[in-house]
Design a protein around this motif. Structure first.
Motif, short mmCIF file in Angstrom:
data_model
loop_
_atom_site.label_atom_id
_atom_site.label_comp_id
_atom_site.label_asym_id
_atom_site.label_seq_id
_atom_site.Cartn_x
_atom_site.Cartn_y
_atom_site.Cartn_z
N UNK A 13 0.83 -1.21 0.00
CA UNK A 13 0.00 0.00 0.00
C UNK A 13 0.86 1.26 0.00
N UNK A 14 1.92 1.23 0.81
CA UNK A 14 2.82 2.39 0.87
C UNK A 14 3.48 2.64 -0.48
N UNK A 15 3.83 1.57 -1.17
CA UNK A 15 4.51 1.68 -2.47
C UNK A 15 3.53 1.73 -3.64
N UNK A 16 2.24 1.77 -3.34
CA UNK A 16 1.19 1.80 -4.36
C UNK A 16 1.27 0.59 -5.29
N UNK A 17 1.52 -0.57 -4.68
CA UNK A 17 1.56 -1.84 -5.39
C UNK A 17 0.25 -2.56 -5.09
N UNK A 18 -0.40 -3.03 -6.12
CA UNK A 18 -1.67 -3.70 -5.96
C UNK A 18 -1.49 -5.02 -5.19
N UNK A 19 -2.32 -5.22 -4.16
CA UNK A 19 -2.30 -6.46 -3.39
C UNK A 19 -3.28 -7.41 -4.06
N UNK A 20 -2.75 -8.37 -4.82
CA UNK A 20 -3.60 -9.31 -5.54
C UNK A 20 -3.66 -10.64 -4.79
N UNK A 21 -4.67 -11.45 -5.04
CA UNK A 21 -4.72 -12.77 -4.41
C UNK A 21 -3.48 -13.61 -4.74
N UNK A 22 -2.98 -13.48 -5.97
CA UNK A 22 -1.79 -14.25 -6.36
C UNK A 22 -0.57 -13.82 -5.53
N UNK A 23 -0.36 -12.51 -5.40
CA UNK A 23 0.78 -12.01 -4.63
C UNK A 23 0.66 -12.43 -3.18
N UNK A 24 -0.54 -12.35 -2.62
CA UNK A 24 -0.73 -12.75 -1.24
C UNK A 24 -0.42 -14.23 -1.03
N UNK A 25 -0.92 -15.08 -1.90
CA UNK A 25 -0.69 -16.53 -1.76
C UNK A 25 0.79 -16.87 -1.93
N UNK A 26 1.44 -16.24 -2.89
CA UNK A 26 2.87 -16.51 -3.12
C UNK A 26 3.68 -16.05 -1.92
N UNK A 27 3.38 -14.86 -1.42
CA UNK A 27 4.12 -14.35 -0.26
C UNK A 27 3.85 -15.21 0.97
N UNK A 28 2.59 -15.60 1.16
CA UNK A 28 2.22 -16.46 2.29
C UNK A 28 3.00 -17.78 2.22
N UNK A 29 3.12 -18.33 1.03
CA UNK A 29 3.82 -19.60 0.86
C UNK A 29 5.30 -19.46 1.17
N UNK A 30 5.91 -18.39 0.70
CA UNK A 30 7.36 -18.26 0.92
C UNK A 30 7.69 -17.98 2.38
N UNK A 31 6.84 -17.23 3.08
CA UNK A 31 7.18 -16.95 4.49
C UNK A 31 6.79 -18.10 5.41
N UNK A 32 5.91 -18.98 4.96
CA UNK A 32 5.54 -20.13 5.81
C UNK A 32 6.45 -21.33 5.58
N UNK A 33 7.16 -21.35 4.47
CA UNK A 33 8.06 -22.47 4.17
C UNK A 33 9.33 -22.34 5.01
N UNK A 34 9.83 -23.46 5.46
CA UNK A 34 11.07 -23.43 6.25
C UNK A 34 12.25 -23.99 5.45
N UNK A 35 12.07 -24.09 4.13
CA UNK A 35 13.08 -24.77 3.32
C UNK A 35 13.65 -23.90 2.20
N UNK A 36 13.50 -22.57 2.30
CA UNK A 36 14.00 -21.71 1.24
C UNK A 36 13.49 -22.25 -0.11
N UNK A 37 12.21 -22.11 -0.37
CA UNK A 37 11.58 -22.80 -1.50
C UNK A 37 12.01 -22.27 -2.87
N UNK A 38 11.88 -23.15 -3.85
CA UNK A 38 12.09 -22.77 -5.25
C UNK A 38 10.76 -22.27 -5.80
N UNK A 39 10.81 -21.64 -6.97
CA UNK A 39 9.59 -21.18 -7.63
C UNK A 39 8.67 -22.36 -7.94
N UNK A 40 9.26 -23.47 -8.35
CA UNK A 40 8.46 -24.66 -8.67
C UNK A 40 7.75 -25.20 -7.43
#
Length: 144
Positions: A13-40
């Motif tokens: 919001x501060x950077x005027x970047x749209x918060x999309x469902x895709x961005x939220x899910x991807x970010x949620x996945x990367x911060x919940x993973x404990x294995x430094x995940x790959x894109x795949x």
């Protein structure tokens, strides 16, 4: 995880970047993973929640997250780029068997003077150590 998502939404919001469902899910996945995940890995884990998402969207989103300073790339292991949500200075222990990456801090290393041999090579922006060995789980399996 909730704090990480709140910080993510606030940054967007501060950077005027749209918060999309895709961005939220991807970010949620990367911060919940404990294995430094790959894109795949991220793609495979979120496609059941977002059936219409493409690999390209995941790759482009991760690239944007990196550009915005939300994540960093981990040195190339096993031919796959892996991502780290920990953007604070830290180092990695790499298990040679299961390829698990474990973050650790090493203040003594971080405060060491740069060797004189490196003077004149260029400007140093970052220091990072990787230590290789067996994680406790793999070491205990080997002992059995």
């Amino acid at each position: 995880m909730e704090t990480g998502l709140e910080a993510f939404v606030a940054l967007c919001r501060k950077s005027e970047i749209k918060v999309t469902p895709q961005r939220l899910e991807i970010y949620k996945e990367i911060i919940s993973a404990d294995n430094h995940p790959s894109a795949e890995y991220i793609y495979q884990n979120i496609r059941s929640r977002l059936p219409g998402i493409s690999r390209d969207t995941v790759y482009r989103t991760l690239s944007s997250f990196q550009e915005w300073g939300l994540i960093s790339q981990v040195p190339n292991l096993d031919e796959m780029i892996r991502f780290d949500p920990n953007t604070q200075p830290h180092h990695h222990f790499v298990c040679e068997k299961c390829r698990k990456l474990i973050d650790f801090s090493w203040s003594e290393f971080d405060s060491m003077a740069i060797p004189a041999k490196l003077n004149g090579i260029g400007t140093i922006h970052n220091r990072h150590v990787e230590i290789y060995g067996l994680c406790q789980e793999c070491a205990s399996k080997e002992q059995q």
